[in-house]
Design a protein around this motif. Sequence first.
Motif, mmCIF file in Angstrom:
data_model
loop_
_atom_site.group_PDB
_atom_site.id
_atom_site.type_symbol
_atom_site.label_atom_id
_atom_site.label_comp_id
_atom_site.label_asym_id
_atom_site.label_seq_id
_atom_site.Cartn_x
_atom_site.Cartn_y
_atom_site.Cartn_z
ATOM 1 N N PRO A 1 0.718 -87.928 2.059
ATOM 2 C CA PRO A 1 1.899 -87.072 2.220
ATOM 3 C C PRO A 1 2.738 -86.960 0.952
ATOM 4 O O PRO A 1 3.271 -85.880 0.658
ATOM 5 C CB PRO A 1 2.679 -87.761 3.345
ATOM 6 C CG PRO A 1 1.647 -88.486 4.130
ATOM 7 C CD PRO A 1 0.649 -88.965 3.117
ATOM 8 N N SER B 1 -0.138 -95.366 4.297
ATOM 9 C CA SER B 1 -0.163 -94.150 5.104
ATOM 10 C C SER B 1 0.605 -93.005 4.461
ATOM 11 O O SER B 1 0.479 -91.849 4.878
ATOM 12 C CB SER B 1 0.424 -94.425 6.495
ATOM 13 O OG SER B 1 1.809 -94.743 6.403
ATOM 14 N N GLN B 2 1.389 -93.306 3.436
ATOM 15 C CA GLN B 2 2.260 -92.300 2.819
ATOM 16 C C GLN B 2 1.717 -91.741 1.511
ATOM 17 O O GLN B 2 2.313 -90.814 0.933
ATOM 18 C CB GLN B 2 3.635 -92.913 2.581
ATOM 19 C CG GLN B 2 4.383 -93.241 3.857
ATOM 20 C CD GLN B 2 4.702 -91.986 4.645
ATOM 21 O OE1 GLN B 2 5.405 -91.097 4.176
ATOM 22 N NE2 GLN B 2 4.161 -91.889 5.855
ATOM 23 N N ALA C 1 1.057 -84.668 -1.444
ATOM 24 C CA ALA C 1 1.128 -83.293 -0.946
ATOM 25 C C ALA C 1 2.432 -82.600 -1.325
ATOM 26 O O ALA C 1 2.521 -81.368 -1.225
ATOM 27 C CB ALA C 1 0.947 -83.276 0.570
ATOM 28 N N THR D 1 8.004 -93.524 0.139
ATOM 29 C CA THR D 1 7.605 -93.105 1.478
ATOM 30 C C THR D 1 8.450 -91.922 1.925
ATOM 31 O O THR D 1 9.583 -91.750 1.473
ATOM 32 C CB THR D 1 7.761 -94.259 2.489
ATOM 33 O OG1 THR D 1 7.381 -93.812 3.789
ATOM 34 C CG2 THR D 1 9.192 -94.765 2.534
ATOM 35 N N LEU D 2 7.881 -91.119 2.819
ATOM 36 C CA LEU D 2 8.615 -90.013 3.441
ATOM 37 C C LEU D 2 8.962 -90.339 4.886
ATOM 38 O O LEU D 2 9.485 -89.478 5.606
ATOM 39 C CB LEU D 2 7.767 -88.734 3.381
ATOM 40 C CG LEU D 2 7.438 -88.237 1.976
ATOM 41 C CD1 LEU D 2 6.498 -87.035 2.050
ATOM 42 C CD2 LEU D 2 8.689 -87.894 1.198
ATOM 43 N N ASP D 3 8.674 -91.554 5.302
ATOM 44 C CA ASP D 3 8.957 -91.997 6.665
ATOM 45 C C ASP D 3 10.297 -92.726 6.689
ATOM 46 O O ASP D 3 10.501 -93.690 5.949
ATOM 47 C CB ASP D 3 7.833 -92.916 7.152
ATOM 48 C CG ASP D 3 8.074 -93.423 8.559
ATOM 49 O OD1 ASP D 3 8.646 -94.525 8.689
ATOM 50 O OD2 ASP D 3 7.696 -92.715 9.515
#
Length: 324
Positions: free
Chosen positions: A170, A166-167, A173, A121-123
Amino acid sequence: MLDQFGRDIRYLRVSVTDRCNLRCRYCMPEEGVEWVPHSAILSYEQIVRLVGAAAQLGVEKVRLTGGEPLVRKGLAELVREIKHIYGIRTVCLTTNGLLLADQLPALLEAGLDGVNLSLDTLDKAQFAALTRRDGLAQAMAGLEAALAAPGLTVKVNCVPSGENDSQLVPLAALARDRDLTVRFIELMPIGLGSSLTRRTEQEVLARLEEAFGPAIPCPQDTLSGPSRNVTFRGFQGKVGFISALSHQFCASCNRVRLTATGFLKTCLQYDQGVDLKPLLDSGADDHALLEAMRQAISHKPAHHHFDGAHEARDEGRNMNQIGG
């Protein structure tokens, strides 16, 4: 070396420790981890000797894993020694990246060829929830350091677990403007991973094509392993899928694993193989080591059965203990 099914075994994953500075939910329990005593862990000298024997049997690529390999001191010197072994073409590292920025200069000087950085994740908040640690900033610093290193192959490994849906876009990307491969690895039902939700390659690809358009297939590099790579219009890098359950690749598997305690493990699902540390500790000669490794590799199982019933010799340890 060919096993009994004609598969050419050229890739060895070497776990250097069972210890880790994260507690990822699919890998390790939050508390009560029983570490392997230091006396039971292979020394670097023993690892080099076993890798040398594996090279004589045809192994060309070595990947250093853990636990988290960078928590073990002096890893760069191990990289240097392995790079000097005749027949070894590539030495790579799988890491969570938290310690990578600081150690990368020494690793590069030692000859490291590639880094796979595990990142789900990037969160920031989700990272803390998934890993039970606040380390996203350090992981991203490690990734940026790796991307800035000339000639270093960089890959990001993500395990879609149903908790990071949700990740997925992203993360993919990241390959749009960077020369890296973002790989989505299906959750393996081993240890703690058995209780989490798995997202299949088909599910992940559908999300990515909705965001980026039709996937464009890329040529397969057999030495790099089973990743099925694609790219998307406008992407500099690639997106890969390692899907051991939904797209079983056992027939072309070219790898074996050496655990931190010296067990040569021939299939991720099974506990079969050969314990090499007693041979090392007893002073066995190279012929005995080679013969033990040759016999174990020859009897590598035909395939896993993750979609079937439990069997007596199934692996029961967590991923940090077997160098997944």
